[in-house]
Design an enzyme around this catalytic site. Structure first.
Site, short mmCIF file in Angstrom:
data_model
loop_
_atom_site.label_atom_id
_atom_site.label_comp_id
_atom_site.label_asym_id
_atom_site.label_seq_id
_atom_site.Cartn_x
_atom_site.Cartn_y
_atom_site.Cartn_z
N HIS A 162 -3.93 -0.87 -6.02
CA HIS A 162 -4.24 -2.09 -6.77
C HIS A 162 -4.49 -1.79 -8.25
O HIS A 162 -3.97 -2.48 -9.13
CB HIS A 162 -5.49 -2.78 -6.21
N ASP A 221 -0.22 -6.01 0.33
CA ASP A 221 -1.48 -6.38 -0.31
C ASP A 221 -1.23 -7.68 -1.08
O ASP A 221 -0.20 -7.83 -1.73
CB ASP A 221 -1.94 -5.29 -1.28
N GLU A 252 7.73 -15.19 -21.65
CA GLU A 252 8.26 -16.42 -21.05
C GLU A 252 7.82 -16.45 -19.58
O GLU A 252 7.94 -15.46 -18.88
CB GLU A 252 9.78 -16.45 -21.21
N SER A 253 7.32 -17.59 -19.12
CA SER A 253 6.65 -17.66 -17.82
C SER A 253 7.56 -17.43 -16.62
O SER A 253 7.15 -16.82 -15.64
CB SER A 253 5.92 -19.00 -17.67
N CYS A 282 0.86 -1.18 0.00
CA CYS A 282 0.00 0.00 0.00
C CYS A 282 0.90 1.23 0.00
O CYS A 282 1.83 1.33 0.82
CB CYS A 282 -0.89 0.00 1.24
#
Length: 166
Positions: free
Chosen positions: A98, A64, A80-81, A57
């Site tokens: 957020h 968060d 690419e993961s 935050c």
């Protein structure tokens, strides 16, 4: 019959299989890597479910937590993961709201891959009795994907009581 990937196609992938990766705790978009989409003539979704996202935050500095869903229709490049995992981890000490985090992630992936379509949905755990679930999307301008983005945005989360994300 299709062939597997050739070594020259994978030369830009440096993180996958590397046991000595450095986990950055501060926002690091340069860690993202791509590879070529071998099915460029076909529309298909790629979806990442990322249940361990953490940011801070910007006011209180408290953590968060969220599950992030990233779905995209690739164009020429794909993310690419493992690099995506390290990139998302780099938000650990990033102080932002957020909604900002989801838009930053989407913008970075657009800059990286130039996809036909992308959506990023963050389902954050409640703080102060309220959960925040920002959804953002993009479709390539002047294409069917732009219309798709508008349609998906207008129809997003029509039945929120059916969504179990906590």
């Amino acid at each position: 019959m299709t062939q597997g990937r050739q070594k020259e196609e994978l030369q830009d992938i440096t993180l996958l299989g590397n046991q000595n990766n450095k986990y950055e705790f501060d926002y690091t978009p340069e860690v993202l890597e791509t590879f070529d989409n071998k099915h460029q003539g076909r529309d298909y979704f790629v979806k990442f479910n990322c249940p361990e996202f953490t940011s801070l935050c910007p006011i209180t500095g408290q953590p968060d937590f969220a599950t992030i869903y990233i779905s995209y229709i690739p164009n020429i490049k794909m993310v690419e993961s493992k690099s995506l995992k390290l990139y998302l981890f780099s938000f650990r000490n990033h102080g932002d709201f957020h909604e900002d985090c989801m838009n930053i992630i989407m913008n970075d992936l657009i800059d990286l891959m130039d996809p036909h379509y992308i959506e990023v949905w963050g389902k954050f755990t409640p703080r102060g009795g309220i959960s925040i679930d920002p959804y953002t999307n993009y479709g390539r301008p002047n294409s069917k994907y732009e219309k798709m983005a508008e349609h998906r945005l207008m129809n997003h989360d029509l039945y929120p009581e059916k969504i179990d994300n906590r």
